[in-house]
Design a protein around this motif. Structure first.
Motif, short mmCIF file in Angstrom:
data_model
loop_
_atom_site.label_atom_id
_atom_site.label_comp_id
_atom_site.label_asym_id
_atom_site.label_seq_id
_atom_site.Cartn_x
_atom_site.Cartn_y
_atom_site.Cartn_z
N MET A 159 0.88 -1.17 0.00
CA MET A 159 0.00 0.00 0.00
C MET A 159 0.92 1.22 0.00
O MET A 159 1.59 1.51 0.99
CB MET A 159 -0.94 0.00 1.21
N GLY A 160 0.98 1.90 -1.14
CA GLY A 160 1.99 2.93 -1.34
C GLY A 160 1.48 4.34 -1.11
O GLY A 160 0.34 4.68 -1.43
N TYR A 161 2.38 5.17 -0.58
CA TYR A 161 2.12 6.60 -0.33
C TYR A 161 3.01 7.38 -1.29
O TYR A 161 4.22 7.16 -1.35
CB TYR A 161 2.47 6.94 1.12
N ILE A 162 2.43 8.30 -2.06
CA ILE A 162 3.20 9.05 -3.06
C ILE A 162 3.69 10.36 -2.48
O ILE A 162 2.90 11.20 -2.06
CB ILE A 162 2.35 9.30 -4.32
N ALA A 163 5.02 10.51 -2.47
CA ALA A 163 5.67 11.74 -2.01
C ALA A 163 6.82 12.03 -2.96
O ALA A 163 7.99 11.96 -2.60
CB ALA A 163 6.17 11.60 -0.57
N ASP A 164 6.49 12.34 -4.22
CA ASP A 164 7.50 12.41 -5.27
C ASP A 164 8.56 13.48 -5.05
O ASP A 164 9.64 13.42 -5.63
CB ASP A 164 6.84 12.60 -6.64
N ARG A 165 8.27 14.48 -4.19
CA ARG A 165 9.26 15.51 -3.90
C ARG A 165 10.11 15.14 -2.69
O ARG A 165 10.72 16.01 -2.05
CB ARG A 165 8.56 16.85 -3.67
N LEU A 166 10.20 13.88 -2.41
CA LEU A 166 10.91 13.35 -1.25
C LEU A 166 12.22 14.05 -0.94
O LEU A 166 12.43 14.52 0.19
CB LEU A 166 11.13 11.84 -1.45
N ALA A 195 3.06 6.46 8.00
CA ALA A 195 3.22 5.44 9.03
C ALA A 195 1.96 5.30 9.88
O ALA A 195 1.54 4.17 10.20
CB ALA A 195 4.42 5.78 9.92
N SER A 196 1.33 6.40 10.23
CA SER A 196 0.15 6.34 11.10
C SER A 196 -1.04 5.69 10.40
O SER A 196 -1.93 5.14 11.05
CB SER A 196 -0.23 7.74 11.60
N ASN A 197 -1.06 5.74 9.07
CA ASN A 197 -2.16 5.13 8.31
C ASN A 197 -1.77 3.77 7.71
O ASN A 197 -2.46 3.26 6.83
CB ASN A 197 -2.62 6.09 7.21
N LYS A 198 -0.66 3.22 8.18
CA LYS A 198 -0.25 1.84 7.88
C LYS A 198 0.21 1.62 6.44
O LYS A 198 0.16 0.51 5.94
CB LYS A 198 -1.36 0.84 8.25
N PHE A 199 0.69 2.68 5.79
CA PHE A 199 1.27 2.49 4.46
C PHE A 199 2.53 1.65 4.58
O PHE A 199 3.30 1.78 5.53
CB PHE A 199 1.59 3.84 3.82
N THR A 200 2.74 0.81 3.59
CA THR A 200 3.92 -0.07 3.60
C THR A 200 4.95 0.33 2.56
O THR A 200 6.05 -0.24 2.52
CB THR A 200 3.49 -1.53 3.34
N HIS A 201 4.61 1.28 1.68
CA HIS A 201 5.54 1.81 0.67
C HIS A 201 5.48 3.33 0.68
O HIS A 201 4.44 3.92 0.98
CB HIS A 201 5.20 1.28 -0.73
#
Length: 577
Positions: free
Chosen positions: A140-147, A163-169
């Motif tokens: 389950m991925g979270y997009i933060a392209d400006r990392l 992390a708080s919403n249990k994303f794994t990517h």
């Protein structure tokens, strides 16, 4: 996953240079450590740009005699760093190869301790994911392209939300876009090591949360061409990022898009094959796309597909055609349809809390065996037949009709907006009928043999069933439809063109059809493009589909009927401007 990163100095004696002490001793498995090599004054005189000319790598051998060839990277000044992650407990040996005579041929060893880390993510069971300890992995991925480009506060806020919403990517770009060029490379073949050091720290922070990083190389091929104008400079870049980031738990994700660029496919093939050759851990490789990266599968470097289209036809049809996992870029409104397409979600936008509700339900299933299931009316389903059926009802109204294997089942309705569950009375039979609790919002129905599933979940190791991939029916005599439009034998680029089909054998299965139209100028080698979905409609052929005009364009129509059976027809046209 708890990760440690130890930077370990190499002591250099002028008279008798020695390799590092056993400085990796005691590092837990799947935790990266570093060995620092200091270049002498004579080394710097011979190699004024170590990024270009210093060659230094080590071959690591595991207690079970698996070998990993890991390059070192230049980190500014006199520093060359060898970063490595042991993948098992026990004694490791390594031998250095270098064009620096002080280090070439030196050998050493260290001991790694046992760890509870699950290991790196890998493709498994055709369409799914596992970790190296053979446990299922729920992507389950979270997009933060400006990392690497946002402020520390913005990065911390995004990582905390993930992390708080249990994303794994957690997805981010290494090089960003053209406007970031001066921040990442100070000059040709001169990486900004301060920039990459900060990116190191951020990727380490992601890993300390037990989250996998999805690393996009850059926005598009033209930007990469401007930074690295020849294959040698691009190879140096790939070697550099492999040396810095392959020791972390990650996936590689090519460009943000490639379809509209003349050199898009060719450059991705070059870079992808370089990653495949140089990454000793063989992390999963793919690319993002405007629609789908499936056209790149034939090039031999990719092992999963990313789809950015929220047209469910694209995901549903392609899932039936290719034996690789699928990741779908999605938002809160489309999250559950992404799942029903057979894709794992990569999320962007607001309302990330809905993803936590998704995670909590799907994590309680045998998600690594769920496949799209078609014997349902009133909703869309994925299922492990005989065990559990997950049905998404986007527009509640008529009763849901679901065919199941004849057993007893527990029945739950799940509210995807707030995560609440409503338990219904148990069901026994083979044709379930049920009504959503209300029509105010979408609902998810779970029909599961909970007792049977619990006994299966006690299995310690990753176990799975064979997933058959169907053969597409291409015999025109057996295909229950024909292409009516486009008529004639000529198509024009950038011009709306009608398309339609006619059902030639109407059955219960053809009452609902999904049509995917693709086009390819095979001689030019740019790969196919999705040009339309459904029928009837209009498509516009993009000029980027071919290099030379007039071109021979093969239009390929793939269809799924209501039972999930796939059919295909082709028609050839002349393509002109």
């Amino acid at each position: 996953m708890k990760m440690m990163l130890a930077r370990l100095p190499l002591i250099v004696l002028i008279a008798a240079p020695i390799l590092a002490q056993n400085t990796c001793d005691g590092i837990p498995a799947y935790s990266p450590c570093e060995i620092t090599f200091e270049l002498s004054a004579s080394d710097l005189a011979a190699h004024p740009n170590p990024y270009v000319s210093v060659q230094l790598e080590a071959e690591f051998k595991s207690p079970r005699f698996r070998t990993y060839a890991m390059p070192a990277f230049w980190d500014g000044g006199r520093k060359m760093i060898l970063r490595f992650t042991p993948t098992e407990a026990g004694q490791w040996t390594y031998k250095v190869s270098s064009n620096l005579s002080a280090y070439d041929g030196k050998e050493n060893s260290f001991n790694s301790t046992a760890s509870e880390a699950p290991g790196f993510v890998m493709a498994a069971n055709v369409h799914h994911w596992a970790t190296e300890n053979k446990q299922p992995h729920l992507w389950m991925g979270y997009i933060a392209d400006r990392l690497p480009f946002e402020s520390a506060q913005e990065f911390d806020a995004q990582l905390n939300e993930a992390a708080s919403n249990k994303f794994t990517h957690f997805r981010g770009s290494i090089l960003g876009g053209a406007s970031d060029k001066a921040r990442v490379y100070l000059a040709p073949d001169k990486p900004n090591t301060a920039f990459f050091d900060e990116l190191d720290r951020r990727i380490l922070a992601v890993h300390k949360r037990g989250i996998t990083t999805d690393l996009i190389l850059a926005s598009n091929p033209d930007y990469v061409q401007s930074l690295f104008p020849d294959w040698q400079s691009r190879l140096r870049f790939i070697r550099y990022i492999v040396a810095r980031y392959a020791p972390f738990n990650l996936t590689w994700q090519g460009f943000e898009e490639f379809e509209d660029y003349a050199n898009g496919r060719a450059m991705l093939k070059e870079l992808g094959l370089d990653l495949k050759k140089l990454d000793p851990y063989q992390h999963p490789r793919s690319s993002n796309a405007k629609v789908t990266s499936a056209p790149l599968l034939a090039d031999g470097w990719m092992d999963y597909v990313i789809e950015a289209s929220m047209d469910d036809t694209v995901g549903s049809v392609e899932h039936q055609l290719y034996q690789v996992p699928f990741v779908g870029v999605t938002d809160a409104a489309h999250l559950w349809n992404t799942t029903m397409n057979g894709e794992y979600p990569e999320f962007r936008g607001a309302d990330a809390a809905r993803c936590q509700h998704w995670y909590e339900l799907i994590a309680d299933t045998r998600h690594w065996e769920l496949e799209p299931y078609f014997d349902v009316d009133g909703g869309r389903s994925v299922a492990l037949e005989e065990i559990e059926y997950v049905v998404y009802v986007d527009h509640p109204g008529p009763p849901i009709e679901l065919s199941v294997e004849k057993h007893g089942y527990d029945v739950f309705w799940f509210n995807p907006v707030n995560g609440e569950h409503i338990e219904e009375k148990k069901y026994s039979g083979e044709h379930f009928t049920g009504q959503a609790p209300d029509n105010n919002h979408p609902w998810v129905l779970l029909v599961a043999r909970e007792g049977r599933k619990e006994s299966m979940l006690k299995s310690y190791k990753f176990e799975s069933r064979y997933v058959p991939v169907q053969e597409v029916e291409t015999n025109p005599d057996k295909v229950p439809f024909k292409i009516v439009d486009p008529p004639g034998d000529t198509l024009h680029v950038d011009k709306p063109t009608p398309f339609s089909v006619k059902i030639t054998r109407a059955t219960r299965a053809t009452r609902s059809m999904m049509y995917l139209w693709t086009g390819e100028a095979t001689v030019d080698g740019r790969g196919f493009r999705v040009i339309g979905t459904g029928a009837p409609g209009n498509f516009v052929i993009p000029p980027s589909i071919a290099t030379n005009f007039p071109a021979v364009l093969s239009v390929h129509l793939t269809a799924l009927n209501a039972n999930g059976k796939a059919y295909a027809l082709d028609r050839v046209y002349q393509l002109v401007k």
